[in-house]
Design an enzyme around this catalytic site. Structure first.
Site, mmCIF file in Angstrom:
data_model
loop_
_atom_site.group_PDB
_atom_site.id
_atom_site.type_symbol
_atom_site.label_atom_id
_atom_site.label_comp_id
_atom_site.label_asym_id
_atom_site.label_seq_id
_atom_site.Cartn_x
_atom_site.Cartn_y
_atom_site.Cartn_z
ATOM 1 N N HIS A 114 0.808 -1.210 0.000
ATOM 2 C CA HIS A 114 0.000 0.000 0.000
ATOM 3 C C HIS A 114 0.845 1.265 0.000
ATOM 4 O O HIS A 114 0.297 2.364 0.037
ATOM 5 C CB HIS A 114 -0.895 -0.003 1.238
ATOM 6 C CG HIS A 114 -0.122 -0.156 2.514
ATOM 7 N ND1 HIS A 114 0.510 -1.331 2.842
ATOM 8 C CD2 HIS A 114 0.149 0.707 3.518
ATOM 9 C CE1 HIS A 114 1.124 -1.182 4.001
ATOM 10 N NE2 HIS A 114 0.928 0.049 4.435
ATOM 11 N N ASP A 277 -5.689 -2.231 -2.717
ATOM 12 C CA ASP A 277 -4.438 -1.487 -2.582
ATOM 13 C C ASP A 277 -3.449 -1.787 -3.695
ATOM 14 O O ASP A 277 -3.787 -2.397 -4.703
ATOM 15 C CB ASP A 277 -3.811 -1.783 -1.225
ATOM 16 C CG ASP A 277 -3.240 -3.189 -1.140
ATOM 17 O OD1 ASP A 277 -3.807 -4.090 -1.776
ATOM 18 O OD2 ASP A 277 -2.224 -3.393 -0.442
ATOM 19 N N ASP A 279 -0.919 -3.871 -4.225
ATOM 20 C CA ASP A 279 -0.671 -5.219 -4.726
ATOM 21 C C ASP A 279 -1.874 -6.131 -4.624
ATOM 22 O O ASP A 279 -1.781 -7.323 -4.901
ATOM 23 C CB ASP A 279 0.526 -5.851 -4.018
ATOM 24 C CG ASP A 279 0.251 -6.154 -2.550
ATOM 25 O OD1 ASP A 279 -0.542 -5.429 -1.930
ATOM 26 O OD2 ASP A 279 0.851 -7.112 -2.023
ATOM 27 N N ARG A 282 -5.231 -5.967 0.113
ATOM 28 C CA ARG A 282 -6.050 -5.264 1.103
ATOM 29 C C ARG A 282 -7.380 -4.835 0.501
ATOM 30 O O ARG A 282 -7.542 -4.782 -0.713
ATOM 31 C CB ARG A 282 -5.310 -4.040 1.646
ATOM 32 C CG ARG A 282 -4.015 -4.397 2.343
ATOM 33 C CD ARG A 282 -3.380 -3.189 3.006
ATOM 34 N NE ARG A 282 -2.152 -3.585 3.697
ATOM 35 C CZ ARG A 282 -1.653 -2.960 4.744
ATOM 36 N NH1 ARG A 282 -2.266 -1.906 5.240
ATOM 37 N NH2 ARG A 282 -0.528 -3.379 5.313
#
Length: 541
Positions: A114, A277, A279, A282
């Site tokens: 993030h 986020d 990658d 999240r």
């Protein structure tokens, strides 16, 4: 074209944190920096000769260049095969899925999650084990020790791989498979969730807004929401992954996903809002006028997971990180299943899942997932919520109201104090730890300390221990605060203050107001202002 052995010397500070090694991008671009760490990583896992690795990342600046370096070094170190996401792209949960389903020997994931991206921002790299989960401390410690003694690295010198062309090619003797980064993940989601029911709900008028924050989940969300589920074009916003995330801070929380929050809290809000986020591991869930805290989201999913086809037999157990609220604990008690408390970091959940103890895990830092992979999974959480809505016929606010009425409400918040001078943050923690034994009975306003400790975890699977995982101060009546330093930043120290209070009657309070006495007590007991000069957090979630 040949294998070269390059002389080098140890570089200080290459110690992986809870999610790999994260530094400023320009640090990774320095002479030998990435190469040193990759060689230490390969050596630390026992070498890669004859092994198959998954490689990919979140598309941030330097992702493609670093991928070429990793492939060249894997080839030079004798790897048999590399499976790479097209254009070097793979969300973290999608990479975990490929590692598991293709039964590889692990994977290299390029991401700072993030954190912001760009040449002046952050970059990261981590190794995931054959189970698809982050390397445990025993492995990251071995990697770190190797960085201290490294004197050379091996790298293939020749033409780079065409990362845009799906198919099979070679780099020296190593086979390179360039694969669609989305396809296998979509197939997995279709097996876990009731896509026809969700599609019918969308067809009947549910409007969705998915904010991909110019990060990796844009292609995944478009393929699933706008493709397989039939949501209108434009459902996914900021859906093209950009090297600098479009200047955004790709962290799906109310502060950084403010465009989504403004829309969901305004007039004519969509029926369901969500974000993911950098990658893709999240998530944030929002209903019209209703923000769902990550701790509450975990509890709601635990209470309702059985409505999704992949979880129709019920949950084996649940787990949460220690700073996450105890909302899921009461759900587990009602379901008659075990609830485990672990340190922060998904690797701790991996042992529990591999041992068959838990099906569902979550962290308060906007991470939720299940045993379908060994990472938290943002798109998975979004689909689980949509499946729950389709099965119950209820809106997000209705689901939350019913949940709180049944289980009570854990008012909860995290306050982040970012980029504190490391020495000051360390001094605060040392001072707090030094007075833990004398805190019992201490009174701050209306609150009296019942117990205080420095959390230490004993892994029930492998018997390992993890000490100093966060200071806990619990008050009479169950309210508490937790203080720990985050391992995900790259500048100074991020001090995180977690605040919680259970309420079974007043269920409609504003969280910061409900937590006012806990916040005041936490600031006083930690001497936060005296140590840091800070009176208010940079981010509140």
């Amino acid at each position: 074209m040949s294998i070269a052995t390059i002389a080098t010397a140890p570089i200080d500070g290459q110690k992986p944190g809870t999610s790999g090694l994260r530094k400023k991008c320009k640090v990774f671009m320095g002479a030998h920096y990435l190469e040193n760490f990759v060689q230490a990583m390969f050596d630390g896992i026992g070498g890669v000769e004859g092994k198959t690795l998954v490689v990919g990342g979140d598309g941030r600046f330097h992702n493609d260049v670093a991928t070429q370096t990793i492939l060249a070094m894997a080839a030079a170190n004798g790897a048999a095969r590399a499976i790479v996401g097209q254009n070097a792209l793979l969300s973290t949960p999608a990479a975990s899925n490929l590692i598991r389903t293709l039964e590889t020997d692990g994977g290299v994931i390029l991401s700072a999650s993030h954190n912001p991206g760009g040449v002046d921002e952050d970059f990261g790299i981590k190794f995931n084990m054959p189970n698809g989960g982050p390397a445990p401390e025993s492995v990251t410690n071995a990697i770190f020790e190797r960085t201290k003694t490294l004197s050379q690295y091996r790298i293939w010198q020749g033409a780079p791989v065409d990362l845009s062309a799906i198919g099979v090619t070679k780099l020296g003797e190593m086979q390179v498979n360039i694969v669609d980064p989305v396809e296998a993940y979509v197939d997995l989601m279709q097996r876990l969730f009731d896509f026809p029911a969700i599609a019918d709900m969308i067809k009947d008028g549910l409007k969705i807004r998915f904010d991909a924050m110019c990060a990796i989940t844009g292609p995944y969300a478009r393929a699933i929401l706008e493709g397989a589920l039939g949501a209108p074009d434009g459902t996914v916003v900021h859906g093209t992954p950009l090297p600098d995330f479009g200047g955004m801070h790709p962290d799906p929380n109310p502060t950084w996903a403010h465009e989504l929050m403004d829309e969901m809290m305004g007039e004519n809000a969509p029926g369901f809002g969500c974000a993911s986020d950098g990658d893709g591991d999240r998530n944030m869930i929002v209903g019209p006028g209703c923000y769902v805290s990550p701790s509450d989201s975990l509890a709601v999913i635990a209470a309702n997971a059985h409505v999704a086809p992949g979880y129709s037999d019920g949950l084996k157990g649940v787990a949460r990180s220690m700073p996450t609220s105890a909302a899921v604990d009461r759900v587990a008690e009602a379901l008659g299943i075990d609830c485990y408390e672990t340190p922060t970091g998904w690797k701790f959940f991996g042992n529990l899942m591999d041992d068959g103890r838990v099906s569902l895990c979550g962290e308060e830092s906007f991470g939720t997932g299940s045993d379908h992979v060994r990472e938290k999974d943002g798109v998975w959480a979004v689909l689980m919520w949509l499946n729950i809505m389709a099965a119950t016929g209820k809106s997000v606010p209705e689901i939350m109201e019913e949940h709180w009425a049944r289980f009570g409400r854990n008012y909860y918040s995290r306050h982040d104090f970012e980029a504190i001078e490391t020495e000051k943050a360390d001094a605060l923690m040392a001072d707090l730890r030094g007075k833990l034994d004398s805190l019992k009975g201490h009174v701050e306003g209306p609150l009296t300390v019942a117990e205080a400790d420095d959390y230490e975890y004993l892994d029930p699977v492998d018997g390992s221990t993890s000490a100093q995982q966060g200071v806990r101060v619990v008050f009479e009546g169950g309210a508490r605060f937790v203080v720990r330093l985050s391992g995900t930043g790259t500048s100074g120290a991020t001090l995180r203050l977690y605040l919680e209070s259970l309420e079974t009657e007043k269920l409609d309070l504003e969280p910061q107001a409900a937590l006012m006495s806990v916040i005041a007590a936490a600031h006083a007991i930690t001497c936060l202002e005296q140590h840091t000069g800070r009176t208010s957090p940079d981010v509140i979630t």
